[in-house]
Motif scaffolding. Structure first.
Motif, PDB file in Angstrom:
ATOM      1  N   UNK A 362       0.836  -1.207   0.000  1.00  0.00           N
ATOM      2  CA  UNK A 362       0.000   0.000   0.000  1.00  0.00           C
ATOM      3  C   UNK A 362       0.866   1.251   0.000  1.00  0.00           C
ATOM      4  N   UNK A 363       1.964   1.232   0.741  1.00  0.00           N
ATOM      5  CA  UNK A 363       2.874   2.379   0.751  1.00  0.00           C
ATOM      6  C   UNK A 363       3.469   2.612  -0.633  1.00  0.00           C
ATOM      7  N   UNK A 364       3.853   1.538  -1.301  1.00  0.00           N
ATOM      8  CA  UNK A 364       4.399   1.671  -2.656  1.00  0.00           C
ATOM      9  C   UNK A 364       3.341   2.201  -3.616  1.00  0.00           C
ATOM     10  N   UNK A 365       2.117   1.697  -3.481  1.00  0.00           N
ATOM     11  CA  UNK A 365       1.035   2.145  -4.360  1.00  0.00           C
ATOM     12  C   UNK A 365       0.708   3.612  -4.136  1.00  0.00           C
ATOM     13  N   UNK A 366       0.864   4.096  -2.905  1.00  0.00           N
ATOM     14  CA  UNK A 366       0.569   5.492  -2.593  1.00  0.00           C
ATOM     15  C   UNK A 366       1.664   6.436  -3.070  1.00  0.00           C
ATOM     16  N   UNK A 367       2.814   5.865  -3.458  1.00  0.00           N
ATOM     17  CA  UNK A 367       3.914   6.702  -3.918  1.00  0.00           C
ATOM     18  C   UNK A 367       4.894   7.084  -2.833  1.00  0.00           C
ATOM     19  N   UNK A 368       4.851   6.408  -1.692  1.00  0.00           N
ATOM     20  CA  UNK A 368       5.784   6.709  -0.607  1.00  0.00           C
ATOM     21  C   UNK A 368       7.181   6.245  -0.988  1.00  0.00           C
ATOM     22  N   UNK A 369       8.169   6.886  -0.413  1.00  0.00           N
ATOM     23  CA  UNK A 369       9.545   6.436  -0.632  1.00  0.00           C
ATOM     24  C   UNK A 369      10.256   6.201   0.694  1.00  0.00           C
ATOM     25  N   UNK A 370      10.058   7.123   1.669  1.00  0.00           N
ATOM     26  CA  UNK A 370      10.763   7.015   2.953  1.00  0.00           C
ATOM     27  C   UNK A 370       9.938   6.209   3.945  1.00  0.00           C
ATOM     28  N   UNK A 371      10.441   5.042   4.302  1.00  0.00           N
ATOM     29  CA  UNK A 371       9.746   4.121   5.193  1.00  0.00           C
ATOM     30  C   UNK A 371      10.736   3.639   6.240  1.00  0.00           C
ATOM     31  N   UNK A 372      10.283   3.559   7.496  1.00  0.00           N
ATOM     32  CA  UNK A 372      11.185   3.055   8.534  1.00  0.00           C
ATOM     33  C   UNK A 372      10.458   2.067   9.441  1.00  0.00           C
ATOM     34  N   UNK A 373      11.240   1.178  10.032  1.00  0.00           N
ATOM     35  CA  UNK A 373      10.704   0.130  10.896  1.00  0.00           C
ATOM     36  C   UNK A 373      10.972   0.455  12.356  1.00  0.00           C
ATOM     37  N   UNK A 374      10.026   0.135  13.241  1.00  0.00           N
ATOM     38  CA  UNK A 374      10.243   0.334  14.678  1.00  0.00           C
ATOM     39  C   UNK A 374      10.871  -0.888  15.335  1.00  0.00           C
ATOM     40  N   UNK A 375      11.508  -0.647  16.461  1.00  0.00           N
ATOM     41  CA  UNK A 375      12.016  -1.712  17.335  1.00  0.00           C
ATOM     42  C   UNK A 375      12.990  -2.640  16.619  1.00  0.00           C
ATOM     43  N   UNK A 376      14.001  -2.064  15.991  1.00  0.00           N
ATOM     44  CA  UNK A 376      15.050  -2.838  15.321  1.00  0.00           C
ATOM     45  C   UNK A 376      16.227  -2.948  16.285  1.00  0.00           C
ATOM     46  N   UNK A 377      16.689  -4.161  16.510  1.00  0.00           N
ATOM     47  CA  UNK A 377      17.745  -4.386  17.505  1.00  0.00           C
ATOM     48  C   UNK A 377      19.098  -4.698  16.892  1.00  0.00           C
ATOM     49  N   UNK A 378      19.125  -5.269  15.668  1.00  0.00           N
ATOM     50  CA  UNK A 378      20.386  -5.739  15.099  1.00  0.00           C
ATOM     51  C   UNK A 378      20.497  -5.371  13.626  1.00  0.00           C
ATOM     52  N   UNK A 379      21.723  -5.449  13.099  1.00  0.00           N
ATOM     53  CA  UNK A 379      21.959  -5.197  11.674  1.00  0.00           C
ATOM     54  C   UNK A 379      21.254  -6.240  10.822  1.00  0.00           C
TER      55      UNK A 379
END
Length: 548
Positions: A362-379
């Motif tokens: 849905x984000x791609x369909x809306x034309x979004x580019x900047x997306x980030x994930x929460x609660x990331x602990x490791x590489x």
């Protein structure tokens, strides 16, 4: 804890809930089915009244009250009430026991869930009052002047129809920065202080002055003190109005100022406040308090609304931060001894790939580019998320730095993603083992804690070495002095509630980057939050001139 800035003063109105507990062991005469019907009718009526109040209030209050109305008819609670009546318990007592047990479970969970406990207690009391023919305590009608509303805690129905014409400020003994009181106060633009022990002991009708920035609550202040505080607030507002344009230091170092947005209804306020984009677009509003996930069309509409509000600015969308204190009714909820340390954010996203796929698509369909994930602990987690985004055409991928391990190894995470954004609220919670929603440990949530500044600095240095952006989207960015310190630490963008943008813009513009760096070094060199704040401000003389 000040949770909504400004100065409010007036006579106190102390709201005390006076619906007595139904006697233990209370029974009923007649048939069980009739008693169950009586209980169900009361629950339905209260739910309807809450929804009607929400429709009348509109805006954010409408969403809050509709969510509370759903609680009133929660299937699990209904089953518990009916079961207790089948055992001979009278309807009022059955409602009391079922809802009190649920309220206590929420209160013990802390965080967002803990701050919903007042909502459940309010439903319970309204249903009991209806069943026993009592009146719920109300608020003044057409008061002679705006009053300071004081309570142990406030439920949505207490405040939904209030306006700035009625209430000068809120003060509660319980609550935190995400409590209903805090949310509603910020929405109304009314000063508010929460987690204030002994507040309900303030005598009714005495004059009270509330500083929603510092957290100070003064009983019977001198008229001269009130005049000074109000005068300073008025002068500050006038001074801030003269600072416009993009965020930057006095010597031209750019620090873009972005808005934190919780739903599309808040976008207008962000635009009006001069935000240069959205640094944190929370998507939970689409998923919470519903039994089915949102459709692709609904998601696309919401994301496009944010993108269209800032056609020339950056809009960073955070993927669903579900689990723990934000349970999702349409997904199974694991029984966890410590939900804040359990399956939440990206961990839960990965467990339910169909939800992840629907949102990223849905984000791609809306034309979004900047997306980030929460609660990331490791590489490793960062690399996995980046791959999922890029497979769907999302080109600017980032992660939240909310866990100390992510800050300490920020360089490794930045090797996998395009940017990072520091969530100071959760980073403080995990760094200090202090629940962000618990007033008793709020001093450890102070973003001026030098250890927290060290983690921010570690992340910003790693980002600078990688040549990639490092933003801050926690409440720390809303403090003009701390915003200068963050810029001095190397943070490249600041994102905050729209109401804080003017003060932060003015504070940055009054100081050079060198002054900001000196303030940052001074703050990190101290051992307490209070000393760090004082030392930083000594290097930022423009704040005093601006009355910030």
């Amino acid at each position: 804890m000040g949770v909504s800035p400004g100065i409010g003063h007036g006579p106190s109105y102390v709201l005390t809930v006076s619906v007595p507990e139904p006697p233990e062991g209370a029974t009923y005469t007649g048939e069980a089915e009739q008693e169950k019907e009586r209980a169900m009718a009361a629950l339905t009526q209260v739910a309807g009244e809450l929804e009607a109040r929400g429709n009348q209030a509109g805006g954010e209050a409408e969403e809050v009250l509709k969510a509370q109305a759903l609680m009133a008819e929660d299937p699990g609670l209904v089953v518990k009430v009916r079961s207790l009546i089948d055992r001979g318990t009278a309807a009022p007592r059955a409602v009391f026991e079922a809802f009190t047990k649920y309220r206590d479970v929420l209160a013990g969970s802390g965080g967002y869930l803990g701050e919903r406990a007042a909502d459940v207690g309010d439903i319970r009391d309204r249903v009991i009052a209806l069943l026993t023919g009592q009146a719920m305590p109300g608020l003044p009608v057409a008061p002679e002047e705006p009053y300071v509303l004081v309570a142990r805690d406030l439920a949505p129905a207490d405040t939904a129809l209030l306006s700035k014409d009625d209430v000068a400020a809120f003060v509660t003994e319980e609550g935190g920065p995400t409590s209903h009181t805090a949310i509603m106060a910020r929405s109304m633009g009314v000063p508010a202080v929460v987690a204030c022990p002994g507040a309900t002991g303030i005598p009714p009708g005495v004059r009270v002055m509330v500083d929603g920035t510092s957290g100070d609550v003064r009983v019977q202040p001198a008229e001269s003190d009130v005049a000074d505080a109000v005068g300073a607030a008025t002068a500050r507002k006038a001074a801030l109005a003269t600072w416009t344009g993009p965020g930057a230091t006095a010597d031209g170092h750019p620090v873009p100022l972005l808005a934190n947005v919780g739903d599309p209804a808040e976008l207008d306020a962000a635009v009006a406040a001069g935000a240069e984009g959205v640094g944190l677009f929370r998507t939970e509003f689409l998923f919470l308090d519903r039994t089915e996930p949102p459709s692709a069309e609904e998601q696309v509409r919401a994301y496009r609304a944010a993108l269209e509000a800032f056609p020339g600015g950056k809009v960073v969308v955070r993927t669903l931060d579900g689990g723990a204190d934000k349970p999702l009714a349409f997904l199974p909820t694991p029984a966890e001894p410590n939900p804040a340390l359990g399956e939440r954010g990206l961990r839960r996203f990965a467990r339910f790939p169909e939800v992840m796929d629907a949102q990223l698509s849905a984000l791609a369909a809306a034309g979004a580019s900047s997306v980030m994930a929460p609660m990331v602990a490791t590489a490793e987690e960062a690399a996995w998320f980046a791959g999922q985004c890029r497979d769907r055409g999302l080109t600017d991928v980032g992660v939240m730095i909310e866990i100390p391990s992510a800050a300490l190894r920020a360089g490794e995470l930045l090797a996998e993603v395009d940017f990072v954004s520091i969530g100071t609220n959760d980073l403080a919670q995990y760094a200090f083992a202090a629940d962000r929603g618990l007033g008793a440990v709020s001093r450890l949530q102070d973003p001026w804690q030098p250890a927290l500044l060290d983690l921010v600095a570690t992340t910003a240095i790693a980002a600078a070495r990688a040549g990639k952006p490092c933003g801050v989207c926690g409440e720390a960015a809303a403090d003009p002095a701390l915003a200068c310190v963050l810029a001095g630490l190397g943070v490249t963008t600041l994102s905050m509630a729209p109401s804080a943008l003017a003060a932060v813009r003015a504070g940055l513009a009054a100081h050079t980057l060198e002054q900001c760096e000196a303030a940052a070094d001074a703050a990190r060199g101290r051992s307490s939050a209070a000393d760090a704040r004082a030392q930083a401000r000594a290097h930022l003389p423009g704040l005093a001139r601006l009355r910030l």
